[in-house]
Design an enzyme around this catalytic site. Sequence first.
Site, PDB file in Angstrom:
ATOM      1  N   TYR A   1       0.837  -1.199   0.000  1.00  0.00           N
ATOM      2  CA  TYR A   1       0.000   0.000   0.000  1.00  0.00           C
ATOM      3  C   TYR A   1       0.881   1.261   0.000  1.00  0.00           C
ATOM      4  CZ  TYR A   1      -3.576  -3.477   0.603  1.00  0.00           C
ATOM      5  OH  TYR A   1      -4.372  -4.572   0.392  1.00  0.00           O
TER       6      TYR A   1
ATOM      7  N   ARG B   1       3.421  -1.459  10.850  1.00  0.00           N
ATOM      8  CA  ARG B   1       3.431  -2.808  10.274  1.00  0.00           C
ATOM      9  C   ARG B   1       4.230  -2.811   8.970  1.00  0.00           C
ATOM     10  NH1 ARG B   1      -1.264  -7.098   8.389  1.00  0.00           N
ATOM     11  NH2 ARG B   1      -0.451  -8.817   9.631  1.00  0.00           N
TER      12      ARG B   1
ATOM     13  N   ARG C   1      -6.086 -15.599  10.741  1.00  0.00           N
ATOM     14  CA  ARG C   1      -7.162 -16.546  10.432  1.00  0.00           C
ATOM     15  C   ARG C   1      -7.696 -17.254  11.670  1.00  0.00           C
ATOM     16  NH1 ARG C   1      -6.855 -19.166   4.885  1.00  0.00           N
ATOM     17  NH2 ARG C   1      -6.314 -17.382   3.609  1.00  0.00           N
TER      18      ARG C   1
HETATM   19  C1  8OZ Z   1      -7.062  -8.609   2.355  1.00  0.00           C
HETATM   20  C2  8OZ Z   1      -7.971  -8.028   1.502  1.00  0.00           C
HETATM   21  C3  8OZ Z   1      -7.964  -6.673   1.348  1.00  0.00           C
HETATM   22  C4  8OZ Z   1      -7.052  -5.892   2.018  1.00  0.00           C
HETATM   23  C5  8OZ Z   1      -3.769  -6.048   3.790  1.00  0.00           C
HETATM   24  C6  8OZ Z   1      -5.542  -4.507   4.198  1.00  0.00           C
HETATM   25  O1  8OZ Z   1      -3.352  -7.005   3.135  1.00  0.00           O
HETATM   26  C7  8OZ Z   1      -5.175  -5.633   3.637  1.00  0.00           C
HETATM   27  C8  8OZ Z   1      -6.133  -6.477   2.880  1.00  0.00           C
HETATM   28  C9  8OZ Z   1      -6.148  -7.840   3.050  1.00  0.00           C
HETATM   29  O2  8OZ Z   1      -3.042  -5.432   4.537  1.00  0.00           O
END
Ligand code: 8OZ
Length: 395
Positions: free
Chosen positions: A217, A264, A354
């Site tokens: 991201y 993170r 999970r």
């Molecule tokens: C799974 C689906 C959509 C987003 C991440 C925020 O991987 C997510 C995410 C995980 O950090």
Amino acid sequence: MAASVQYFIPIFKRKNRKANLGKLEGIFMKDQNIINQNDEVLFTPIRVGAIELPSRVIMAPLTRNRAGADNVPTDLMAKYYAQRATAGLIISEATQICPEGQGYSATPGIHSSEQIAGWKRITAAVHAKGGRIVLQLWHVGRISHTSLQPNGQAPVAPSAIRANAQVFAAGGFVDVSMPRALALSEIPTLVETYRQAANNAKEAGFDGVEIHAANGYLLDQFLRDRTNQRNDAYGGNIENRIRLLSEVCEAAADAIGADRVGVRLSPLTSFGDIADSNPQTLFNRVVARLAELEIAFVHVIEGETGGERNPQPFDYAAMRGSFPGTWIVNNGYDRTMAIDAVAGNQADAVAFGRSFIANPDLPRRLRENTVLNLPDPATFYGGDAHGYTDYPALE
Ligand code: 8OZ
């Protein structure tokens, strides 16, 4: 391992030996499983910056796509989080700091007063059950689609490079859109948006924030050389690529205190079509900078997010370096791996994803070494209470 045994035995001795032996025998007889003394290491308290945790079993951030209209957190979400309040710490699902930060449908935000009010109900429900919760601050950058962006505009990124990735929009999975590169003049506003989000998190009653700099991201896009091809103060050499994350952490720390801020990271993931030519050097330096900023914790996803734990050699101990704060690890940990990691001092705490989806009372189940409910991937993303708040706890 040797150090952990030395560490644990004195604590064990201080307790009522007879009572402990009885407890161990009871568990042994019930599960036909040998419990060793290190098992309790996950259930020793730990101070994470300003936050006191009763255990080292952390709930990982989990995207569940169940926010309501205008991405407002719902009462069903409050029920889900409150059910999991026995976690040492809950890290909320990724939550966008501004409308441009959204990349998937029905993910919650923390930028409107309605969203803050929705989160207030969640933090109150978790605190009423004796829990602790931090908010994960999220901007997806280029991992978005024009249909999710204000006015159908292009998503923003360090550089105008489209990811080979998909997101979940209203009609289903779609290829991400071509992003536009952020102008240098827009970066101070972006940093201020993170500051405001941290302030909003405080107003909403959170115990702190986790800055999402993982999984491809926006902040991760700035860190890595495949996605960051800028030639200004925020691109090029490692110091420049780290600058945005560093300024975001400073702003959040200024807003709510460095002892309530964590980050993170995912040094080896390729999620979101992310890559770097030298992740070891990059992430060693990232953590050294975070240490200078005196943030409370680093939360590292080891390997491919949700997949292969060792896709390539990586020295996590070198990455940790002399980071004095709490080191949280994540990615496919089971009970034994978690105990070994904490007992062996590779980590201070372990985040479970999970297994927290399927087991609202996961800490108790790990402590008693009882069977776990299995998660149903068909109900992970979107939907209603089914697969969300209907997983059973132990009697
Ligand atoms: C799974 C689906 C959509 C987003 C991440 C925020 O991987 C997510 C995410 C995980 O950090």
